[in-house]
Scaffold this motif. Structure first.
Motif, PDB file in Angstrom:
ATOM      1  N   ILE A 124       0.868  -1.173   0.000  1.00 40.35           N
ATOM      2  CA  ILE A 124       0.000   0.000   0.000  1.00 40.35           C
ATOM      3  C   ILE A 124       0.908   1.226   0.000  1.00 40.35           C
ATOM      4  O   ILE A 124       1.551   1.546   0.997  1.00 40.35           O
ATOM      5  N   TYR A 125       0.962   1.881  -1.143  1.00 37.67           N
ATOM      6  CA  TYR A 125       1.912   2.971  -1.345  1.00 37.67           C
ATOM      7  C   TYR A 125       1.489   4.200  -0.553  1.00 37.67           C
ATOM      8  O   TYR A 125       0.297   4.444  -0.316  1.00 37.67           O
ATOM      9  N   LYS A 126       2.471   4.973  -0.158  1.00 39.54           N
ATOM     10  CA  LYS A 126       2.211   6.170   0.641  1.00 39.54           C
ATOM     11  C   LYS A 126       1.194   7.061  -0.073  1.00 39.54           C
ATOM     12  O   LYS A 126       1.313   7.342  -1.258  1.00 39.54           O
TER      13      LYS A 126
ATOM     14  N   ASP B 214       8.534  14.125  -4.395  1.00 37.67           N
ATOM     15  CA  ASP B 214       8.777  13.441  -3.122  1.00 37.67           C
ATOM     16  C   ASP B 214       8.006  12.135  -3.044  1.00 37.67           C
ATOM     17  O   ASP B 214       8.530  11.117  -2.573  1.00 37.67           O
ATOM     18  N   TYR B 215       6.750  12.156  -3.517  1.00 34.61           N
ATOM     19  CA  TYR B 215       5.925  10.951  -3.385  1.00 34.61           C
ATOM     20  C   TYR B 215       6.360   9.857  -4.347  1.00 34.61           C
ATOM     21  O   TYR B 215       6.297   8.664  -4.013  1.00 34.61           O
TER      22      TYR B 215
ATOM     23  N   ALA C 120       9.560  17.240 -12.438  1.00 41.88           N
ATOM     24  CA  ALA C 120      10.907  17.384 -11.890  1.00 41.88           C
ATOM     25  C   ALA C 120      11.816  16.305 -12.470  1.00 41.88           C
ATOM     26  O   ALA C 120      11.441  15.126 -12.543  1.00 41.88           O
ATOM     27  N   ALA C 121      13.007  16.696 -12.886  1.00 37.14           N
ATOM     28  CA  ALA C 121      13.902  15.778 -13.588  1.00 37.14           C
ATOM     29  C   ALA C 121      14.224  14.535 -12.776  1.00 37.14           C
ATOM     30  O   ALA C 121      14.454  13.457 -13.331  1.00 37.14           O
ATOM     31  N   GLU C 122      14.225  14.654 -11.440  1.00 32.91           N
ATOM     32  CA  GLU C 122      14.581  13.518 -10.587  1.00 32.91           C
ATOM     33  C   GLU C 122      13.577  12.376 -10.672  1.00 32.91           C
ATOM     34  O   GLU C 122      13.899  11.239 -10.320  1.00 32.91           O
ATOM     35  N   VAL C 123      12.348  12.680 -11.127  1.00 35.38           N
ATOM     36  CA  VAL C 123      11.320  11.643 -11.224  1.00 35.38           C
ATOM     37  C   VAL C 123      10.687  11.637 -12.610  1.00 35.38           C
ATOM     38  O   VAL C 123       9.566  11.149 -12.790  1.00 35.38           O
TER      39      VAL C 123
END
Length: 749
Positions: A579-581, A605-606, A670-673
């Motif tokens: 169950i994902y945040k 963040d998520y 965002a490039a990080e995700v």
């Protein structure tokens, strides 16, 4: 209780044993009557000749003189009568028992295999009809219970007013209606798959809806007879956050009130009333500024361009101020956005916003409604002749004519939706912004009517901006930069403190364990639902499941009797569903699904949280001796598949992936995700299944670039495209997915 219910019973209910009505019925006639009343024509093999022979044999037997009895006791009536009654009771009881055993055998060995076959064909209505008959003879049977989970679902329905009869039938057919019951209905069982529903109550107009996929359920707005505006149906309010897609770009989620919408597209006959009323002369109905090529026009300047083929005021497809002979009931075409808006004002209506239009058209219906839409043809069809049924009893939003909507696009344009008769089917899910003065031969419209003082319309009436991303030119970041991104997905090793909170062993196909353990961030504990197959042997191959966006829109504990990955369990594999945040029972006020745009830091963040949830679940699987830690796969659905690169690249213990209805997001992220930075680093075998008309992930701009940018070798990746929307044909998808896991993990033990 009603004639409809009687007809439904005649069509579907099992015939009661004859002995329940006539205990003295001879066995010959019990068999004869049961064969005569068999509902299935293929099994109703009784012929008139056989019936006549049975009757004649019985007549001859009963007419023959009775042979002298060797039992002297029967010569004395005072003893013979009770003895005869006792003997007949034994015979009758044996007959009843024999009939019941025959019915149980039929239910077990004929009905259940046929129900399975019907389920495999997605013929859920016929499967449910047969299952109801079988259930009378197999109460509590585990095999039938498992089939019920495959072929049906339970819904709870309320209407205002209550006491409304709800019926359903198969979408796109003229099959008889089945009665579900009177509202309020609590947990009533209906067939799986897409259904057409109707609600009927004396003194009210019949209300309709289409529902049954992705957990959707019907919603009815009952209107007193004679109170609805002519030719319009009532759409229910949007009570939960609702979003649409513009070329795959997800818009902010909104709510809005109920409204009226034209059942059909506006016809030539209807538009003629506007022309005859001086519609092209009276400026009060032309309520929006005229801007062409960035320059404002006066009313007279604009009106001078709205003429027919003979120079008279009217649509471009008309002549001499009227429509062609025989075209009265065709949708009006050749009208600009300004003409459509003026007609709407003349009627006291409005053009629908894209949000209101899609609420009725339903993007979920894409793959189902397109076969009934008028696409790739030579001409429009009469507005009322289309069989393309959408929500609330509205027709023809798929194809026939492109329908103007209220929302503007940059550059003096407005959006048209639905596609036209001379366009390909994928135009149903594509938005097409055209010049507000475009009067093409496939340009038409329908109108809506909002309630007085509806304050919800303004929020969805603004300009809709198209996506600015093109993956034909975008490049992933360099390795050095990516290494910095990758470190965001790492975490310090910590004690799992795992605990099996509960075990559910009721399902015949799997055992369900609810497990909790420490998350990889903060002081949180996360939940994982662990499904272990009852066929096969440990150590089991395990597939990690990541769901679609609905999981983050649901704020209750996950509970599905037939989860979308159940086919994997029946193949002998275990499924781990963390169950994902932010989803299900881990939902929170900070993150609630699509209300937050993907360009935010919160989304970044998520997504990283989700990846850590995946990795932490694999940590737990490594502690289980009944799991083969070297054979772990990934199954992503919609959002879960779109996010898969960020799940797969940081977790090398996942060996193979199957992705359903996914692509690259068209929002700025965002490039990080951002998946474009991760897909080239995915090297494991990947199966990708897409719908050709997917509105979330359009083929050319989204789903195909996802596949083409994968770093997986060509011989270890496969893409299959179906003529569907944001959905797949289940059996074909099941087969492809199981074959893929068999190929790259080996068949399960």
């Amino acid at each position: 209780d009603t004639a409809t219910a009687i007809l439904l019973a005649l069509a579907t209910d099992a015939v009661p044993p004859l002995q329940t009505l006539r205990r003295d019925a001879p066995p010959e006639f019990v068999t004869l009557v049961e064969r005569a009343l068999e509902k299935d024509p293929e099994r109703r093999t009784l012929t008139a000749r056989e019936a006549a022979r049975t009757i004649a044999t019985y007549r001859d037997k009963t007419a023959a003189p009775a042979a002298p009895s060797r039992w002297r006791v029967f010569r004395r009536p005072i003893v013979a009568i009770p003895a005869t009654v006792a003997l007949l009771a034994v015979v009758a009881g044996a007959s009843v028992l024999g009939t019941r055993l025959a019915n149980e055998r039929w239910a077990k060995y004929t009905a259940l295999p046929e129900i399975t076959r019907l389920a495999d064909r997605q013929d859920f209505i016929a499967a449910v009809d047969l299952a109801k008959q079988a259930e009378a003879w197999l109460p509590g049977d585990p095999d039938l219970a498992a089939l019920w989970l495959r072929i049906s679902r339970t819904v709870t329905l309320e209407t205002d007013p209550p006491g409304t009869e709800i019926s359903y039938t198969r979408y796109g057919t003229d099959e008889p209606w089945r009665v579900a019951g009177l509202t309020p209905l609590q947990g009533v069982r209906v067939p799986a798959g897409l259904l057409r529903f109707k609600a009927e109550k004396a003194g009210f107009d019949t209300a309709e809806d289409v529902a049954g996929i992705y957990g959707s359920r019907p919603s009815f707005a009952l209107v007193e007879s004679g109170k609805a505006p002519e030719g319009m149906v009532r759409a229910t309010p949007v009570s939960e956050p609702y979003s649409i897609y513009v070329f795959g770009l997800e818009t902010p989620r909104v709510r809005f009130d109920g409204f009226w919408v034209d059942r059909y597209e506006v016809t030539n006959r209807q538009y003629k009333t506007f022309v005859d009323a001086g519609g092209y002369k009276r400026s009060e109905w032309w309520q929006h500024p005229f801007v062409r090529d960035g320059k404002p026009l006066t009313f007279d300047q604009a009106i001078s361009s709205f003429v027919d083929a003979t120079g008279r005021p009217g649509p471009a497809t008309w002549e001499l101020g009227t429509y062609p002979s025989g075209a009265a009931d065709l949708p009006v075409t050749g009208v600009s956005w300004h003409e459509a808006a003026a007609y709407a004002a003349f009627k006291g209506h409005a053009l629908p916003t894209a949000y209101h239009w899609y609420w009725v058209a339903s993007q979920l219906l894409t793959g189902f409604v397109i076969p009934f839409g008028n696409f790739n043809t030579t001409a429009p069809v009469p507005a009322a002749d289309t069989r393309a049924l959408h929500r609330f009893g509205a027709y023809g939003l798929a194809g026939n004519v492109k329908e103007w909507t209220f929302n503007a696009a940059p550059g003096d344009r407005h959006y048209t939706l639905g596609g036209g008769w001379n366009e390909p089917p994928y135009m149903f899910r594509d938005t097409d912004a055209r010049s507000s003065f475009d009067r093409g031969p496939n340009m038409g419209f329908r109108t809506v009517k909002y309630d007085q003082n509806d304050q919800s319309v303004a929020a969805v009436s603004g300009v809709l901006l198209p996506p600015s991303r093109s993956y034909s030119t975008e490049k992933p970041v360099a390795d050095a930069v990516f290494d910095a991104y990758r470190r965001l997905y790492s975490y310090d090793s910590a004690e799992l403190a795992a605990k099996v909170e509960s075990v559910d062993d009721a399902n015949p196909d799997w055992r369900l364990e609810r497990v909790t353990f420490s998350a990889a961030y903060g002081q949180e504990r996360m939940t994982m639902y662990f499904y272990l197959p009852k066929q096969g042997q440990p150590p089991y191959q395990t597939v990690l499941y990541m769901p679609g966006s609905g999981a983050w829109d649901t704020h209750t504990t996950f509970a599905q009797a037939n989860p979308p990955f159940s086919f994997l369990l029946r193949s002998g594999r275990a499924v781990a569903f963390p169950i994902y945040k932010g989803s299900y029972e881990r939902s929170n006020d900070e993150y609630n699904g699509g209300d937050k745009l993907k360009s935010t830091n919160l989304w970044r963040d998520y997504v990283i949280y989700f990846s850590k949830d995946i990795r932490r679940t694999v940590d737990y699987l490594a502690t289980r001796p009944d799991i083969d830690a070297g054979k772990i796969g990934f199954f992503g659905l919609s959002r879960g598949a779109a996010l898969s690169p960020m799940m797969l690249v940081p977790e090398p213990r996942i060996k193979v992936a199957a992705l359903w209805i996914n692509g690259l997001y068209l929002e700025q992220i965002a490039a990080e995700v951002d998946a474009i930075n991760f897909t080239p680093r995915v090297t494991i075998p990947v199966l990708q299944l897409n719908g050709r008309y997917d509105y979330n992930f359009p083929e050319e701009s989204s789903s195909l670039p996802f596949f083409n940018t994968l770093g997986t070798p060509a011989d270890k990746r496969r893409r299959v495209v179906y003529d569907t929307g944001h959905n797949l044909p289940p059996n074909e998808a099941f087969r492809e997915t199981i074959d893929w896991f068999d190929r790259h993990l080996g068949p399960p033990r």
